[in-house]
Design an enzyme around this catalytic site. Sequence first.
Site, mmCIF file in Angstrom:
data_model
loop_
_atom_site.group_PDB
_atom_site.id
_atom_site.type_symbol
_atom_site.label_atom_id
_atom_site.label_comp_id
_atom_site.label_asym_id
_atom_site.label_seq_id
_atom_site.Cartn_x
_atom_site.Cartn_y
_atom_site.Cartn_z
ATOM 1 N N SER A 69 0.848 -1.191 0.000
ATOM 2 C CA SER A 69 0.000 0.000 0.000
ATOM 3 C C SER A 69 0.881 1.237 0.000
ATOM 4 O O SER A 69 2.032 1.202 0.465
ATOM 5 C CB SER A 69 -0.894 0.009 1.243
ATOM 6 N N TYR B 25 -0.084 -0.011 10.548
ATOM 7 C CA TYR B 25 -0.432 -0.464 9.204
ATOM 8 C C TYR B 25 0.698 -0.149 8.228
ATOM 9 O O TYR B 25 1.104 -1.003 7.427
ATOM 10 C CB TYR B 25 -1.724 0.213 8.756
#
Length: 315
Positions: free
Chosen positions: A161, A187
């Site tokens: 990501s 994350y």
Amino acid sequence: MTTSTPVNTPFSRETTAVEVVRGLDLTGRRAIVTGGASGIGVETARALAAAGADVTLAVRNVDAGQQVATDIAGTTGNDHVLVAPLDLADLTSVADFVRSWDGPLHILVNNAGIMASPEMRTAQGWEMQFATNHLGHFALATGLRRSLAAAGGARIVSVSSSAHLRSPVVFEDIHFHQRPYEPWAAYGQSKTANVLFAVEVSRRWADDGILSNALMPGAIRTNLQRYISDEDLARLRAESGGETMPSWKDTEQGAATSVLVAASPLLDGVGGRYFEDCQEAGPNQPGTRTGYAPYALDPEAAERLWQVSEEHLRG
């Protein structure tokens, strides 16, 4: 990284996963898609099946997986879509999955993940995002190495990501034992780990014909955002200041880069790289949320992460 020539493709951010595999014949190839019962995992699996691959959906919710498998078989005409249980946060579940796999594996799509969750920990006390997004996939891939090697030219897809730009892997405190827990930092760290994994796989396993690349699928509204409210999204946009926030893709577009990395002959012999919008990405430029952070492709960090990950699995 295996070669130095940048990869350019005829595809774009609007390209769909099925368009990437149009004209390809994957008959006889076997693929695993983790998290294949929802989001871009469904469309990744559908495109691979449409090209003729035998696809196994590795999922926590087997009933949901069976429904998706039935749908994929119906839309593609490919009945070779199977479902198997897999909980990446549970190493026993990962080991059971590995033991159940027989024969070669041509494509492993490490797609499943959680995003910006509240603080949660595994039975070992590991931070849940790092454990699920990286360590579970690491255990799966290393457990399946012989099957990947037996395939000859196997590919591992590491779904990362742009959030990797938020944090390197903080080796001194991976699991937030000393520093305050922050969902997006956790994350981001896990997504950096996904890129570093692709770098080190391509170095360590190239002699077995196994290569891996990482990718940013794009901004797609799926249940991956179940912990993120509209207020959170608004806050992130406000915090971005002058940075350009990405526009939304649909799931078919979001799966396209995964399918490119998994199956396109344009990536033959290519490993240890980072892709977005169906193109190889360049370094991140200040004021943008595109491209890769240098620390994510750092070979020394990649080797260190591999060693740390092995230590985790040894207990």
